[in-house]
Design an enzyme around this catalytic site. Structure first.
Site, PDB file in Angstrom:
ATOM      1  CG  HIS A  70      -0.593   0.199   2.442  1.00  0.00           C
ATOM      2  ND1 HIS A  70      -0.248  -0.724   3.437  1.00  0.00           N
ATOM      3  CD2 HIS A  70      -0.294   1.699   3.153  1.00  0.00           C
ATOM      4  CE1 HIS A  70       0.069   0.261   4.528  1.00  0.00           C
ATOM      5  NE2 HIS A  70       0.054   1.281   4.434  1.00  0.00           N
ATOM      6  CG  ASP A 123       0.224  -3.929   2.706  1.00  0.00           C
ATOM      7  OD1 ASP A 123       0.428  -3.474   1.810  1.00  0.00           O
ATOM      8  OD2 ASP A 123      -0.124  -3.250   3.683  1.00  0.00           O
ATOM      9  CD  GLN A 216      -2.329   5.593  10.057  1.00  0.00           C
ATOM     10  OE1 GLN A 216      -2.417   5.330   9.054  1.00  0.00           O
ATOM     11  NE2 GLN A 216      -3.066   5.076  11.307  1.00  0.00           N
ATOM     12  N   GLY A 217       2.400   6.368   8.739  1.00  0.00           N
ATOM     13  CA  GLY A 217       3.819   6.737   8.330  1.00  0.00           C
ATOM     14  C   GLY A 217       5.025   5.573   8.899  1.00  0.00           C
TER      15      GLY A 217
HETATM   16  N1  ARG Z   1      -1.403   2.126   7.430  1.00  0.00           N
HETATM   17  C1  ARG Z   1      -0.211   2.708   8.428  1.00  0.00           C
HETATM   18  C2  ARG Z   1       0.841   3.172   7.436  1.00  0.00           C
HETATM   19  O1  ARG Z   1       0.456   3.421   6.209  1.00  0.00           O
HETATM   20  C3  ARG Z   1       0.030   1.850   9.616  1.00  0.00           C
HETATM   21  C4  ARG Z   1      -0.838   1.783  10.471  1.00  0.00           C
HETATM   22  C5  ARG Z   1      -0.220   0.828  11.579  1.00  0.00           C
HETATM   23  N2  ARG Z   1      -1.238   0.954  12.729  1.00  0.00           N
HETATM   24  C6  ARG Z   1      -0.988   0.153  13.671  1.00  0.00           C
HETATM   25  N3  ARG Z   1      -2.002   0.597  14.669  1.00  0.00           N
HETATM   26  N4  ARG Z   1      -0.211  -0.510  14.059  1.00  0.00           N
HETATM   27  O2  ARG Z   1       1.596   4.128   7.795  1.00  0.00           O
END
Ligand code: ARG
Length: 266
Positions: A70, A123, A216-217
């Site tokens: 992603h 992913d 996120q990140g």
């Molecule tokens: N989807 C997020 C990203 O693209 C990662 C999220 C991870 N979240 C978690 N609670 N471990 O950076």
């Protein structure tokens, strides 16, 4: 920079993510102790600040980095991965505000053919670098049955992502201590919010009391247990919420894909 980060959060936030996210804990670490931890960057897309970082990755061979599929989706990369533009891997840099280490361009992006953007299953993407990094800096990938997957095993997740759950991006690499979770426990946790855990391609880890998690990140960044790569940050519901573990691309899937491609997997 603000708008770039807002775009980043919007692009990386799963549709079902909770609005009230929690702190993610952890503490600063150095790439000198974890040289396989790399940043994925695009200044064209995310600007000069923080070296253009938007995801993480793991060096698994001198010219091979694995990350989350992603992270190289059109939504996040802003272009088709067939033509990765200024997509760069940054190695050897703890502080994104400085220029230590090396920036290496990505020559080729290979998205796991089994990746399903609708469910996040599989992913995984494999990046080929235009120049080699030291082979000794790579981490071995934990194949199926590796002791790192044993529930309760201590693991460390690394990244430059959100430290607050609400867009608190800092410059320094951090790591959070979590424990590997049994697949059934993770499946049960997510059943309450419509499911989504796929044990074939995902593995979970969390701190028992919450508070320590990826956010996120951090996506694409390494989860390391028993000395090997057991996962890549993929998704979660909020960050650090004890009810919802962090979900990772399962390391054994990485090992399988690298084997199929005839690359080193350990
Ligand atoms: N989807 C997020 C990203 O693209 C990662 C999220 C991870 N979240 C978690 N609670 N471990 O950076």
């Amino acid at each position: 920079m603000l708008s770039a980060l807002t775009a980043l959060s919007a692009a990386l936030l799963p549709a079902h993510a909770a609005a009230d996210e929690h702190i993610v804990g952890g503490s600063p670490v150095s790439v000198s102790d974890h040289p396989w931890v790399v940043a994925l960057a695009s200044r064209d897309r995310y600007g000069e600040a923080r070296s253009g970082q938007f995801c993480g990755g793991a060096l698994v061979g001198p010219d091979t980095v694995v990350t989350a599929a992603h992270c190289v989706s059109p939504e996040v990369l802003g272009r088709n991965a067939d033509d990765p533009g200024d997509l760069t891997v940054i190695a050897g840099r703890d502080d994104l505000g400085r220029d230590a280490g090396r920036e290496v361009a990505v020559r080729e992006v290979r998205i796991n053919p089994g990746y399903d953007p609708a469910t996040n299953a599989g992913d995984l993407a494999v990046l080929t670098l235009t120049e080699s990094l030291p082979a000794d800096d790579a981490i071995r990938v934990a194949g199926a049955g590796h002791p790192g997957y044993t529930p309760g095993t201590e693991a460390l997740v690394h990244g430059w992502g959100d430290t607050t759950g609400s867009g608190g991006y800092e410059n320094l690499l951090r790591a959070a201590g979590v424990r590997m979770l049994a697949d059934d426990d993770c499946a049960r946790a997510y059943e309450a919010v419509g499911g989504g855990f796929d044990a074939e391609s995902m593995v979970c880890a969390a701190a028992p009391q919450g508070g320590q998690d990826a956010c996120q990140g951090d996506s694409g960044g390494p989860l390391v247990a028993a000395g090997a790569l057991v996962g890549l940050v993929s998704w979660g519901n909020g960050c650090g919420d004890p009810a919802y573990p962090g979900v990772y691309t399962r390391g054994s899937l990485i090992a399988e894909l690298l084997d199929q491609e005839g690359r080193v997997s350990d």
